[in-house]
Structures are given as structure tokens and as C-alpha cells.
Design a protein around this motif. Structure first.
Motif, PDB file in Angstrom:
ATOM      1  N   ALA A 226      -5.641  -1.743  -0.271  1.00 16.22           N
ATOM      2  CA  ALA A 226      -6.278  -1.455  -1.558  1.00 16.22           C
ATOM      3  C   ALA A 226      -5.732  -0.165  -2.172  1.00 16.22           C
ATOM      4  CB  ALA A 226      -7.794  -1.355  -1.379  1.00 16.22           C
ATOM      5  N   LEU A 227      -5.516   0.855  -1.341  1.00 17.72           N
ATOM      6  CA  LEU A 227      -4.971   2.119  -1.844  1.00 17.72           C
ATOM      7  C   LEU A 227      -3.524   1.950  -2.298  1.00 17.72           C
ATOM      8  CD1 LEU A 227      -6.439   4.621   0.783  1.00 17.72           C
ATOM      9  CD2 LEU A 227      -7.198   4.267  -1.580  1.00 17.72           C
ATOM     10  N   LEU A 228      -2.761   1.164  -1.543  1.00 13.25           N
ATOM     11  CA  LEU A 228      -1.366   0.936  -1.917  1.00 13.25           C
ATOM     12  C   LEU A 228      -1.273   0.148  -3.225  1.00 13.25           C
ATOM     13  CD1 LEU A 228       0.242   0.095   1.552  1.00 13.25           C
ATOM     14  CD2 LEU A 228       0.607   2.157   0.173  1.00 13.25           C
ATOM     15  N   ARG A 229      -2.202  -0.779  -3.425  1.00 14.31           N
ATOM     16  CA  ARG A 229      -2.141  -1.600  -4.634  1.00 14.31           C
ATOM     17  C   ARG A 229      -2.454  -0.791  -5.886  1.00 14.31           C
ATOM     18  NH1 ARG A 229      -3.823  -7.934  -5.309  1.00 14.31           N
ATOM     19  NH2 ARG A 229      -2.803  -8.179  -7.326  1.00 14.31           N
ATOM     20  N   ARG A 230      -3.208   0.276  -5.754  1.00 13.69           N
ATOM     21  CA  ARG A 230      -3.513   1.107  -6.921  1.00 13.69           C
ATOM     22  C   ARG A 230      -2.584   2.317  -7.004  1.00 13.69           C
ATOM     23  NH1 ARG A 230      -7.003   5.455  -6.271  1.00 13.69           N
ATOM     24  NH2 ARG A 230      -8.021   5.006  -8.272  1.00 13.69           N
ATOM     25  N   SER A 231      -1.470   2.259  -6.288  1.00 14.31           N
ATOM     26  CA  SER A 231      -0.495   3.343  -6.323  1.00 14.31           C
ATOM     27  C   SER A 231       0.112   3.478  -7.716  1.00 14.31           C
ATOM     28  CB  SER A 231       0.606   3.091  -5.291  1.00 14.31           C
ATOM     29  OG  SER A 231       1.654   4.027  -5.432  1.00 14.31           O
ATOM     30  N   ASP A 232       0.515   4.713  -8.050  1.00 19.55           N
ATOM     31  CA  ASP A 232       1.162   4.960  -9.338  1.00 19.55           C
ATOM     32  C   ASP A 232       2.618   4.510  -9.335  1.00 19.55           C
ATOM     33  OD1 ASP A 232      -1.155   6.090 -10.371  1.00 19.55           O
ATOM     34  OD2 ASP A 232      -0.640   8.098  -9.639  1.00 19.55           O
ATOM     35  N   LEU A 233       3.177   4.233  -8.158  1.00 21.00           N
ATOM     36  CA  LEU A 233       4.561   3.774  -8.068  1.00 21.00           C
ATOM     37  C   LEU A 233       4.582   2.254  -8.209  1.00 21.00           C
ATOM     38  CD1 LEU A 233       5.795   5.974  -5.069  1.00 21.00           C
ATOM     39  CD2 LEU A 233       6.113   6.391  -7.524  1.00 21.00           C
ATOM     40  N   PRO A 234       5.208   1.731  -9.253  1.00 24.73           N
ATOM     41  CA  PRO A 234       5.158   0.279  -9.501  1.00 24.73           C
ATOM     42  C   PRO A 234       5.697  -0.566  -8.353  1.00 24.73           C
ATOM     43  CG  PRO A 234       5.994   1.460 -11.424  1.00 24.73           C
ATOM     44  CD  PRO A 234       5.941   2.448 -10.307  1.00 24.73           C
ATOM     45  N   TRP A 235       6.765  -0.116  -7.698  1.00 27.00           N
ATOM     46  CA  TRP A 235       7.340  -0.957  -6.649  1.00 27.00           C
ATOM     47  C   TRP A 235       6.419  -1.065  -5.440  1.00 27.00           C
ATOM     48  CZ3 TRP A 235       8.592   0.854  -1.747  1.00 27.00           C
ATOM     49  CH2 TRP A 235       8.600   2.239  -1.574  1.00 27.00           C
ATOM     50  N   ILE A 236       5.598  -0.035  -5.214  1.00 26.71           N
ATOM     51  CA  ILE A 236       4.624  -0.108  -4.114  1.00 26.71           C
ATOM     52  C   ILE A 236       3.453  -0.995  -4.498  1.00 26.71           C
ATOM     53  CG2 ILE A 236       2.964   1.218  -2.761  1.00 26.71           C
ATOM     54  CD1 ILE A 236       4.866   3.538  -2.720  1.00 26.71           C
ATOM     55  N   SER A 237       2.899  -0.782  -5.669  1.00 32.59           N
ATOM     56  CA  SER A 237       1.723  -1.549  -6.077  1.00 32.59           C
ATOM     57  C   SER A 237       2.055  -3.030  -6.246  1.00 32.59           C
ATOM     58  CB  SER A 237       1.159  -0.982  -7.387  1.00 32.59           C
ATOM     59  OG  SER A 237       2.125  -1.039  -8.417  1.00 32.59           O
ATOM     60  N   ARG A 238       3.227  -3.332  -6.823  1.00 31.30           N
ATOM     61  CA  ARG A 238       3.581  -4.727  -7.042  1.00 31.30           C
ATOM     62  C   ARG A 238       3.915  -5.441  -5.733  1.00 31.30           C
ATOM     63  NH1 ARG A 238       7.438  -3.786 -12.389  1.00 31.30           N
ATOM     64  NH2 ARG A 238       5.733  -3.204 -13.811  1.00 31.30           N
ATOM     65  N   THR A 239       4.598  -4.745  -4.835  1.00 32.11           N
ATOM     66  CA  THR A 239       4.912  -5.342  -3.527  1.00 32.11           C
ATOM     67  C   THR A 239       3.636  -5.611  -2.738  1.00 32.11           C
ATOM     68  OG1 THR A 239       7.040  -4.180  -3.461  1.00 32.11           O
ATOM     69  CG2 THR A 239       6.196  -5.062  -1.381  1.00 32.11           C
TER      70      THR A 239
END
Length: 277
Positions: A93-106
């Protein structure tokens, strides 16, 4: 109740069930809601359960995981699934709301990919297919691979529940914490997650209930949890006449555990609403 566990050692399986129940009850008591006490309860309970079921020490005969079954196996799969899956769900859940698009989208792709698959296919893949893709030293026992697959499935659904709880927290609170100079982990641990978990509590309890009932699906990969053990019991000549009683007894066990979990969820909701006032 005991599945394929050796008859002369079934007292160990019974004690293991009691251990899991006591461990769970103690975890639900507010007096134990500190990191050190929870870790002590779960560490001691898990070690005692494993020693009782596995044996090989303290004069106990060795019993392999392939012979575990019945209620003890159902509780073990449920508890370990939640124990592994819940922290993983928070991380996702924390990774999905990351400000880095490649992390959140992956991360979103992983979550949605797992949620789009039925649990049976994941269990079958982890139990049967995965060993063909792994070296011998990394395969481990089939039971633990099944638990990892179940935990992954649980975490994908629970991650969305936690993320929904986070979205219910006003953005101004996190901004205020940033203005006060709080670090990222302080904002997450002291501001965001406590409120998010309160918002997500009803859906979280529902997910726990679903996970407990889904333990019956492990029969597809050859494990005799309580429902499969009941099927095997009335399939013999000795119990063939009592299939109604067998299913009624199993239904009663499921009802006791699920109803107790639901009532505890209602208690937590009342406790948290009092805290708000």
C-alpha cells in the motif's frame, strides 16, 4: 480434528490447537498491545506450535508436514497467512502511493495481477509448478510454498483495503506533520497508518473472515485440513452413516471462529469510536 496425524501423537496436535487459540486470544487483549509483548506472545506461541507438531526434539517423535492435518493445519495456515500477508500488504500500500511513478505503477500492476487470479490457481502454482522453476535448495516444503502463495493473495486484497483507509485521512494532517519537521516514517507510523487502520477496520475484519474460510481450498494441493479430513472420515465405512453429523460439527467449528472474529471486530470499532469522542 487431526487429519492424517499419527493416532498415538494426536495429543500433540490438540495442544498445538490450544496454543494457537491462546496466542490469538492474548493478542486481542489491549494489555498486550505493545511491540515487545506481542512479539513475545507470537514468538513463544509459534515456537511451541512448531515443536509440538514437528517433533524431533525433547523426546517427541518426528512428524513431517505431509502428515499434518485437521484443525491444527487450518489454524496454522490461517495464522501464518495473516502474519506474513498483513505486513506485506502495508508495504504494498505504501509503495503504491509512492511519488515515483515507476514504483507506484509497478506495485499497482503486481497487486492487480494477483487480484485477477483465483486463489486456487495461485495455490496450485506455488505447490506444483514453482518447484520446476527453482533450484532444489530453494524449493522448501510444499506446505510453506502454499502458505506463501496464500499470503501473497491475502496481501494483494488487504493492500487495497489499507490504501483505501489512507485515502480517508485528510491530506492536511500529513502536510501539517511535514510542516512540523516529522520524518517520513514518523508521519507514516504516528499519523497516517493509525488512522488508516481505523478507517479500514470493517473491511479488514471481513478479509480475515474470508481468509479463514479459504483455508479449505488447500485440499486441491493435497492437504487434509479440517474440511478435507471430514470428507475423508465419512468416506470410510465406520463413519459413512454420520455424514450429516460430520458436516454439522465442521460448520460449528467454522461458526465459532468466524463469529468470534466478527464480534471482536465490533468490539474494536466501539473502542475506537469512543477514542474519537
Amino acid at each position: 480434528m487431526f487429519g492424517l496425524y499419527p493416532f498415538e501423537e494426536q495429543w500433540r496436535s490438540a495442544l498445538a490447537c490450544v496454543t494457537v487459540v491462546v496466542m490469538t486470544v492474548l493478542s486481542c487483549i489491549p494489555a498486550f498491545w505493545t511491540g515487545r509483548r506481542i512479539a513475545l506472545v507470537w514468538g513463544t506461541g509459534a515456537a511451541l506450535y512448531y515443536v509440538l507438531m514437528k517433533g524431533g526434539v525433547l523426546g517427541l517423535a518426528h512428524v513431517g508436514e505431509e502428515a499434518w492435518g485437521g484443525l491444527a493445519l487450518t489454524l496454522f495456515i490461517f495464522v501464518t497467512t495473516c502474519l506474513i500477508g498483513f505486513p506485506l500488504a502495508i508495504c504494498l500500500a505504501l509503495l503504491r502511493r509512492s511519488d515515483l511513478p515507476w514504483i507506484s505503477r509497478t506495485t499497482g500492476l503486481i497487486i492487480d495481477g494477483v487480484r485477477s487470479l483465483p486463489l486456487i490457481s495461485i495455490l496450485f502454482t506455488f505447490a506444483i509448478v514453482l518447484p520446476f522453476a527453482l533450484p532444489q535448495w530453494l524449493q522448501g516444503d510444499k506446505l510453506y510454498r502454499v502458505i506463501l502463495g496464500s499470503a501473497l493473495f491475502f496481501s494483494a486484497y488487504q493492500a487495497e483495503i489499507v490504501r483505501g483507509g489512507m485515502q480517508g485521512v485528510p491530506a492536511g494532517q500529513e502536510e501539517a506533520a511535514m510542516a512540523l519537521g516529522m520524518s517520513y516514517w514518523q508521519r507514516i507510523g504516528r499519523i497516517l497508518l493509525p488512522q488508516a487502520m481505523r478507517n479500514a477496520l470493517p473491511a479488514t475484519i471481513n478479509q480475515f473472515v474470508i481468509s479463514f474460510k479459504e483455508t479449505s481450498l488447500v485440499v486441491i494441493v493435497g492437504f487434509f485440513e479440517i474440511l478435507a479430513s471430514g470428507n475423508a472420515a465419512y468416506g470410510t465405512g465406520e463413519w459413512r452413516f454420520a455424514y450429516v453429523e460430520v458436516y454439522a460439527f465442521i460448520a460449528l467449528i467454522y461458526f465459532v471462529f468466524v463469529f468470534s472474529l466478527s464480534r471482536y471486530g465490533a468490539f474494536l470499532e466501539r473502542r475506537m469510536s469512543v477514542g474519537e469522542r
